[in-house]
Scaffold this active site. Structure first.
Site, mmCIF file in Angstrom:
data_model
loop_
_atom_site.group_PDB
_atom_site.id
_atom_site.type_symbol
_atom_site.label_atom_id
_atom_site.label_comp_id
_atom_site.label_asym_id
_atom_site.label_seq_id
_atom_site.Cartn_x
_atom_site.Cartn_y
_atom_site.Cartn_z
ATOM 1 N N GLY A 70 -49.397 -90.865 -21.984
ATOM 2 C CA GLY A 70 -49.351 -89.540 -22.568
ATOM 3 C C GLY A 70 -47.946 -89.018 -22.782
ATOM 4 N N THR A 71 -47.046 -89.277 -21.851
ATOM 5 C CA THR A 71 -45.670 -88.779 -21.983
ATOM 6 C C THR A 71 -44.987 -89.356 -23.208
ATOM 7 O OG1 THR A 71 -45.404 -88.355 -19.618
ATOM 8 C CG2 THR A 71 -43.400 -88.725 -20.885
ATOM 9 N N GLN A 177 -55.938 -84.446 -20.861
ATOM 10 C CA GLN A 177 -56.978 -84.064 -19.904
ATOM 11 C C GLN A 177 -58.357 -83.933 -20.560
ATOM 12 O OE1 GLN A 177 -56.723 -83.839 -16.624
ATOM 13 N NE2 GLN A 177 -54.529 -84.223 -16.582
ATOM 14 N N SER A 197 -54.274 -90.585 -22.892
ATOM 15 C CA SER A 197 -53.776 -91.521 -21.884
ATOM 16 C C SER A 197 -54.935 -92.243 -21.223
ATOM 17 C CB SER A 197 -52.948 -90.764 -20.835
ATOM 18 O OG SER A 197 -52.429 -91.651 -19.870
ATOM 19 N N HIS A 199 -55.320 -93.797 -18.284
ATOM 20 C CA HIS A 199 -55.651 -93.690 -16.862
ATOM 21 C C HIS A 199 -56.283 -92.355 -16.491
ATOM 22 C CE1 HIS A 199 -52.319 -91.138 -15.093
ATOM 23 N NE2 HIS A 199 -51.812 -91.395 -16.278
ATOM 24 N N THR A 235 -43.221 -105.395 -27.779
ATOM 25 C CA THR A 235 -44.432 -106.211 -27.631
ATOM 26 C C THR A 235 -45.511 -105.410 -26.913
ATOM 27 O OG1 THR A 235 -43.112 -108.223 -27.529
ATOM 28 C CG2 THR A 235 -45.366 -108.347 -26.684
ATOM 29 N N CYS A 332 -41.398 -79.436 -5.521
ATOM 30 C CA CYS A 332 -40.379 -79.406 -4.481
ATOM 31 C C CYS A 332 -39.067 -79.933 -5.047
ATOM 32 C CB CYS A 332 -40.817 -80.266 -3.297
ATOM 33 S SG CYS A 332 -39.737 -80.122 -1.865
#
Length: 401
Positions: A70-71, A177, A197, A199, A235, A332
């Protein structure tokens, strides 16, 4: 007992996807660009997967560009449009975009591009009228996330995309999503670019795709051998793409039964946590991803001391110790907790935006998982603030205390 409730972060690959990957690695490992038999077998596997992913979106296979996820798809959409112009232009995003969109846009802004970030309401939704007002003569791209990963809100993509098209402006949506969880018919939805994406719907990590409406031109972000129609050189990861294709096909066939099942479990979890003082649902309850539950602890919650000690990360760690995987919206940095930018944009205070959690459900989630999670979550809060009693119901034996 272990329960995984972080399906928006990643999903376990399905056995059928793993089998397809194993077959590719063992028997179809040739370079798809080679013209001999070994390359031809791999090329066929890639094109079958392209058809499977295209079927999930109801588009022609030629409109699918395989990427690493996705990125990369988001970056290819944004930078691929931007690189068409010798001079900086204007683009529009929302204030609740994933960083895969917001970060490249920040880079463009530093390079002289004008950027409008549309506000959202308290539920995280964009007002289509704000998009209409924001479009300028030099607007070349609108990118609005379809389903927000942190708070679950679905945007009015149909209306937003129609506005962009009526002004002759390209429209991109990050549907990472949404794909595999809700129907996506791009014959009806007027988007020009869409990211997804593997996954996120039980395919392997490291594979994704960008839908590019026929006729839309992009300037490649990666240059080299000219694979993927010249838009994404390198590839192809044949095994990952094969698993991606199988996962897309299974998601398409399973969606009619799985989506309402997830909605039912989602609402059950919302209801079971509704009696916790100061625990506020985040996002839009009506226009919402079917598998997504999210909350934050408001300042007036008895579980929030003046110091705001009960953060989302604290709750994630405590639930993890109890064998339940959830996630937090806070980040964080250098040992300091940063409030969620998404919740800040929705009007939450910094303290509340640091005490946000997300529980996302999947195909392995059961009613028993939901009931157990609700009980354990209340017990975790009780341990963190023992003076604040909550009725805790053991799903097997009634009231526990």
């Amino acid at each position: 007992m272990q329960i995984y409730l972080d399906y928006s972060a990643t999903t376990p690959p399905r056995a059928e996807a793993i089998a397809a990957m194993q077959t590719a690695l063992l028997d179809q490992w040739g370079n798809p660009s080679s013209i001999h038999e070994w390359g031809g077998r791999s090329s066929t596997l890639v094109e079958v997967a392209r058809m499977q992913v295209a079927s999930l979106l109801n588009v022609v296979p030629e409109a699918i560009v395989f990427t690493s996820g996705g990125t990369e798809s988001d970056n290819l959409a944004i930078m691929g449009v931007a690189r068409r112009y010798a001079q900086p232009q204007h683009l529009i995003i929302s204030q609740v975009e994933h960083s895969a969109v917001s970060k490249p846009v920040e880079w463009l802004e530093k390079s002289g591009w004008q950027v409008t970030r549309l506000p959202v309401n308290a539920q995280g939704r964009v007002n289509p009228a704000d998009l209409t007002a924001a479009i300028q003569e030099n607007t070349v791209l609108v990118s609005i996330i379809y389903g927000q990963s942190e708070v679950g809100t679905l945007q009015p993509i149909q209306a937003l995309a129609e506005i962009a098209r009526s002004h002759g402006v390209l429209f991109h949506t990050d549907a990472v999503q949404v794909a595999g969880r809700l129907p996506l018919d791009l014959e009806q939805l007027p988007v020009d670019l869409l990211s997804l994406s593997s996954h996120k719907f039980y395919g392997p990590q490291g594979a994704g795709a960008l839908y590019v409406r026929p006729g839309v031109e992009l300037v490649p972000w990666l240059c080299g051998g000219g694979q993927e129609g010249g838009w994404r050189s390198g590839t192809q990861a044949v095994a990952a793409i094969a698993g991606f294709g199988v996962a897309a096909e299974l998601a398409r066939t399973d969606m009619a039964a799985e989506t309402p099942r997830l909605r039912s479990l989602r609402d059950r979890l919302f209801d079971q946590l509704a009696d916790i003082p100061g625990l506020t649902p985040t996002g839009d309850r009506l226009h919402r991803l079917p598998h997504h539950v999210s909350f934050c602890l408001q300042e007036n919650s008895p579980y929030q001391a003046e110091t705001g000690a009960v953060s989302g990360r604290t709750l994630v760690r405590q639930m993890n110790l109890a064998g339940i995987a959830i996630s937090s919206g806070s980040a964080c940095s250098s040992g300091q907790l940063n409030p969620s930018p998404v919740l800040l944009a929705m009007g939450y205070s910094p303290q509340a935006a640091t005490a946000a959690i997300r529980m996302t459900l999947g195909r392995h989630t059961t009613v028993e998982d939901i009931d157990w999670t609700a009980m354990v979550f209340k017990q975790v809060l009780q341990r963190l603030r023992p003076e604040c009693a909550i009725p805790v119901r053991d799903p097997l034996h009634g009231i526990a205390r």
